[in-house]
Design a protein around this motif. Structure first.
Motif, PDB file in Angstrom:
ATOM      1  N   GLN A  76       0.790  -1.233   0.000  1.00  0.00           N
ATOM      2  CA  GLN A  76       0.000   0.000   0.000  1.00  0.00           C
ATOM      3  C   GLN A  76       0.821   1.280   0.000  1.00  0.00           C
ATOM      4  OE1 GLN A  76      -3.382  -0.074   2.817  1.00  0.00           O
ATOM      5  NE2 GLN A  76      -2.654  -2.103   3.434  1.00  0.00           N
ATOM      6  N   VAL A  77       2.136   1.172  -0.001  1.00  0.00           N
ATOM      7  CA  VAL A  77       2.969   2.355   0.209  1.00  0.00           C
ATOM      8  C   VAL A  77       2.751   3.406  -0.880  1.00  0.00           C
ATOM      9  CG1 VAL A  77       5.334   3.222   0.342  1.00  0.00           C
ATOM     10  CG2 VAL A  77       4.716   1.092   1.501  1.00  0.00           C
ATOM     11  N   LEU A  78       2.862   3.024  -2.152  1.00  0.00           N
ATOM     12  CA  LEU A  78       2.723   3.990  -3.237  1.00  0.00           C
ATOM     13  C   LEU A  78       1.335   4.626  -3.241  1.00  0.00           C
ATOM     14  CD1 LEU A  78       4.554   2.121  -6.155  1.00  0.00           C
ATOM     15  CD2 LEU A  78       5.381   4.085  -4.859  1.00  0.00           C
ATOM     16  N   GLU A  79       0.308   3.821  -3.082  1.00  0.00           N
ATOM     17  CA  GLU A  79      -1.058   4.343  -3.088  1.00  0.00           C
ATOM     18  C   GLU A  79      -1.281   5.300  -1.922  1.00  0.00           C
ATOM     19  OE1 GLU A  79      -5.258   2.269  -3.938  1.00  0.00           O
ATOM     20  OE2 GLU A  79      -4.407   1.704  -1.998  1.00  0.00           O
ATOM     21  N   ARG A  80      -0.857   4.923  -0.731  1.00  0.00           N
ATOM     22  CA  ARG A  80      -1.086   5.759   0.448  1.00  0.00           C
ATOM     23  C   ARG A  80      -0.314   7.069   0.399  1.00  0.00           C
ATOM     24  NH1 ARG A  80      -2.206   2.952   6.188  1.00  0.00           N
ATOM     25  NH2 ARG A  80      -3.899   1.553   5.559  1.00  0.00           N
ATOM     26  N   LEU A  81       0.902   7.020  -0.165  1.00  0.00           N
ATOM     27  CA  LEU A  81       1.727   8.234  -0.223  1.00  0.00           C
ATOM     28  C   LEU A  81       1.515   9.023  -1.504  1.00  0.00           C
ATOM     29  CD1 LEU A  81       5.095   6.939   1.321  1.00  0.00           C
ATOM     30  CD2 LEU A  81       3.161   8.051   2.463  1.00  0.00           C
ATOM     31  N   MET A 102      14.532  -2.890 -10.004  1.00  0.00           N
ATOM     32  CA  MET A 102      13.091  -3.128 -10.013  1.00  0.00           C
ATOM     33  C   MET A 102      12.335  -1.807 -10.026  1.00  0.00           C
ATOM     34  SD  MET A 102      12.005  -6.343  -7.618  1.00  0.00           S
ATOM     35  CE  MET A 102      10.449  -6.470  -8.522  1.00  0.00           C
ATOM     36  N   ILE A 103      11.226  -1.806 -10.752  1.00  0.00           N
ATOM     37  CA  ILE A 103      10.318  -0.657 -10.824  1.00  0.00           C
ATOM     38  C   ILE A 103       8.960  -1.118 -10.329  1.00  0.00           C
ATOM     39  CG2 ILE A 103       9.260   1.073 -12.323  1.00  0.00           C
ATOM     40  CD1 ILE A 103      11.564   0.340 -14.374  1.00  0.00           C
ATOM     41  N   PHE A 104       8.395  -0.404  -9.351  1.00  0.00           N
ATOM     42  CA  PHE A 104       7.074  -0.727  -8.824  1.00  0.00           C
ATOM     43  C   PHE A 104       6.031   0.270  -9.318  1.00  0.00           C
ATOM     44  CE2 PHE A 104       8.420  -2.948  -4.583  1.00  0.00           C
ATOM     45  CZ  PHE A 104       8.623  -4.129  -5.279  1.00  0.00           C
ATOM     46  N   VAL A 105       4.800  -0.213  -9.507  1.00  0.00           N
ATOM     47  CA  VAL A 105       3.638   0.653  -9.699  1.00  0.00           C
ATOM     48  C   VAL A 105       2.628   0.309  -8.606  1.00  0.00           C
ATOM     49  CG1 VAL A 105       3.993   0.920 -12.183  1.00  0.00           C
ATOM     50  CG2 VAL A 105       2.565  -0.968 -11.330  1.00  0.00           C
ATOM     51  N   PRO A 106       1.687   1.216  -8.314  1.00  0.00           N
ATOM     52  CA  PRO A 106       0.783   1.009  -7.179  1.00  0.00           C
ATOM     53  C   PRO A 106      -0.130  -0.201  -7.329  1.00  0.00           C
ATOM     54  CG  PRO A 106       0.769   3.303  -7.887  1.00  0.00           C
ATOM     55  CD  PRO A 106       1.505   2.533  -8.943  1.00  0.00           C
ATOM     56  N   SER A 107      -0.492  -0.786  -6.186  1.00  0.00           N
ATOM     57  CA  SER A 107      -1.499  -1.841  -6.102  1.00  0.00           C
ATOM     58  C   SER A 107      -2.680  -1.300  -5.302  1.00  0.00           C
ATOM     59  CB  SER A 107      -0.948  -3.085  -5.392  1.00  0.00           C
ATOM     60  OG  SER A 107       0.081  -3.692  -6.129  1.00  0.00           O
ATOM     61  N   GLN A 108      -3.882  -1.391  -5.866  1.00  0.00           N
ATOM     62  CA  GLN A 108      -5.052  -0.853  -5.177  1.00  0.00           C
ATOM     63  C   GLN A 108      -5.273  -1.582  -3.863  1.00  0.00           C
ATOM     64  OE1 GLN A 108      -8.777   0.430  -7.286  1.00  0.00           O
ATOM     65  NE2 GLN A 108      -9.658  -1.287  -6.173  1.00  0.00           N
ATOM     66  N   ASP A 109      -5.331  -0.820  -2.770  1.00  0.00           N
ATOM     67  CA  ASP A 109      -5.527  -1.333  -1.407  1.00  0.00           C
ATOM     68  C   ASP A 109      -4.434  -2.306  -0.976  1.00  0.00           C
ATOM     69  OD1 ASP A 109      -7.913   0.121  -1.131  1.00  0.00           O
ATOM     70  OD2 ASP A 109      -9.079  -1.488  -2.056  1.00  0.00           O
ATOM     71  N   GLY A 110      -3.350  -2.382  -1.727  1.00  0.00           N
ATOM     72  CA  GLY A 110      -2.248  -3.271  -1.371  1.00  0.00           C
ATOM     73  C   GLY A 110      -2.566  -4.744  -1.546  1.00  0.00           C
ATOM     74  N   ILE A 111      -3.663  -5.066  -2.242  1.00  0.00           N
ATOM     75  CA  ILE A 111      -4.098  -6.463  -2.369  1.00  0.00           C
ATOM     76  C   ILE A 111      -3.292  -7.176  -3.451  1.00  0.00           C
ATOM     77  CG2 ILE A 111      -6.022  -7.971  -3.025  1.00  0.00           C
ATOM     78  CD1 ILE A 111      -7.891  -5.852  -1.839  1.00  0.00           C
ATOM     79  N   SER A 112      -2.800  -8.364  -3.131  1.00  0.00           N
ATOM     80  CA  SER A 112      -2.081  -9.179  -4.109  1.00  0.00           C
ATOM     81  C   SER A 112      -2.261 -10.646  -3.749  1.00  0.00           C
ATOM     82  CB  SER A 112      -0.600  -8.822  -4.132  1.00  0.00           C
ATOM     83  OG  SER A 112       0.058  -9.524  -5.173  1.00  0.00           O
TER      84      SER A 112
END
Length: 433
Positions: A217-222, A393-403
């Protein structure tokens, strides 16, 4: 072997510039297409190493690579490569290829983005670059790794481990899945292995770049679009066994009990306190516990629980474990319990390549993409590649951190932002700009 430098002919270095018509790439459409292989009636996607859905997906990807102008090739492990050959091939000046990609295996009832996003983005990135700029100076390649999750056999990162030579078939061939099928039989039935016509899995890369959903959730929250991974955490995993004495729940006074479950509960509470005291980014988790005999009116004579410790520095992992085992030993002694443990996994933390992460940062700044440097709390193939070649590595956001879940989701806009960074990076390394 982690030093990395891009050699560009004199006068060809140009400022980072927007690349044309990227918005026309059908990234989401290809992700939807791939998710049909192993689509689960209960939701999500289930593609386990060497099963029918996995085989169909990997061979469909090979056909798709060829359709998009890449040269597809399997190795003995079942890793699939799509190559865009550089103009230096055959001149004696060819360097090891720049490679991007990820894995296509999933957990049971997994999502359609984990792993698959990096593979699909790699295929479409090379197709786009070839159509827009022709052959690169340096060979570019996308790899669809055969396995990362460890969902079918108790062994993870088989694809990257076989490529880098960290592990060979002799180490895993005896492993069995839940149906009793051995790894050796599964790889043979899928058409791979040392008796197949494919080349050895061992391969040399100039660099490996993995585009991936964050799974957190880091990218989405920030509110950031891009995560530039600084380190992949190290891990230690244990099975802890606490042994006591079974006795009647009504006739045994509390002070006389050797209650294994009560002791385990106090130990688990100690794990949380020790981890909180250590501070971020250390995490320690107990995710599973069983008790015997598991009867409501009998004091448990045995409790077994898992322990997972993660941090980006090995000394912090080791210190946490020492503090935890000291606390466990004290609790066991106080409650007259026997304590045993078994270590199942020990993975060293891995820093990503500084030159590539710096180039990713520059691309984000030029394209005005909000980014942060962040560790990865999950394991990835990149941690296997980094000791063998420069890796990022390159990250993109995950909605609600769900995986690892059918609800796994990343918005198309976020998928495209990560794709744009990847294409620009491959353009720089492959075309000298």
């Amino acid at each position: 072997m982690t030093d990395f430098e891009v050699h560009t002919p004199s006068g060809t270095e140009r400022p980072i510039q927007p690349l044309p018509q990227l918005e026309q790439v059908e990234l989401k459409g290809m992700l939807d297409w791939l998710s049909a292989y192993g689509a689960d009636p209960q939701g999500g996607v289930t593609r386990l190493l060497y099963d029918q859905a996995w085989c169909e997906a990997q061979h469909a990807l090979a056909a798709k690579m060829q359709e998009k102008g890449l040269a597809p090739e399997f190795d003995q492990s079942g890793n699939l490569y799509g190559t865009l050959y550089g103009t230096g091939l055959g001149t004696g000046m060819e360097e090891a290829p720049i490679v991007t990609g990820s894995h296509i295996d999933t957990v049971v009832h997994g999502g359609k983005y984990d792993g698959a996003y990096g593979v699909v983005a790699g295929v479409l990135a090379l197709e786009y670059l070839q159509k827009s700029f022709g052959a690169p100076k340096r060979t570019l390649q996308v790899v669809s790794l055969c396995e990362e999750e460890g969902s079918r056999f108790p062994f993870a990162y088989w694809g990257s481990r076989s490529i880098t030579g960290v592990s060979g078939l002799e180490e895993v061939q005896h492993l069995k899945d839940q149906e009793g099928i051995t790894f050796a039989q599964a790889i043979r039935d899928a058409g791979f292995g040392p008796d197949s016509s494919y080349r050895s899995a061992s391969h040399t890369y100039g660099a490996f770049i993995e585009l991936h959903i964050e799974q957190g959730q880091v990218l989405e929250r920030l509110g950031h679009s891009i995560g530039i991974v600084s380190d992949i955490v190290g891990q230690k995993r244990f099975s802890i066994t606490v042994s006591g004495e079974a006795n009647h729940a009504g006739t045994t006074p509390m002070a006389w009990r050797k209650d294994a479950l009560a002791g385990a509960a106090e130990m688990i509470t100690a794990v949380r306190h020790i981890a909180l005291e250590a501070g971020e980014p250390l995490v320690a988790t107990v995710g599973r516990i069983t008790a015997d005999p598991g009867v409501g009116n009998v004091v448990a004579y045995r409790a077994v629980f898992s322990l997972d410790i993660r941090h980006i520095r090995q000394e912090s992992i080791d210190r946490c474990w020492q503090n935890i085992i000291q606390a466990f030993s004290r609790i066991a002694a106080e409650q007259q319990l026997e304590l045993n443990w078994e270590e199942h996994l020990s993975v060293t933390p891995i820093p990503m390549n500084e030159q590539i992460t710096s180039d990713i940062r520059d691309i984000c700044e030029v394209h005005q993409l909000s980014y942060i440097h962040m560790p990865s709390g999950a394991g990835h193939d990149s941690q296997i590649f980094q000791p063998a070649c420069a890796t990022a590595m390159i990250f993109v956001p995950s909605q609600d951190g769900i995986s690892h879940n059918p609800l796994e989701y990343t918005a198309e806009e976020d998928l495209m932002k990560g794709f744009r960074v990847l294409v620009q990076l491959l353009y720089k390394y492959g075309y000298g700009s």
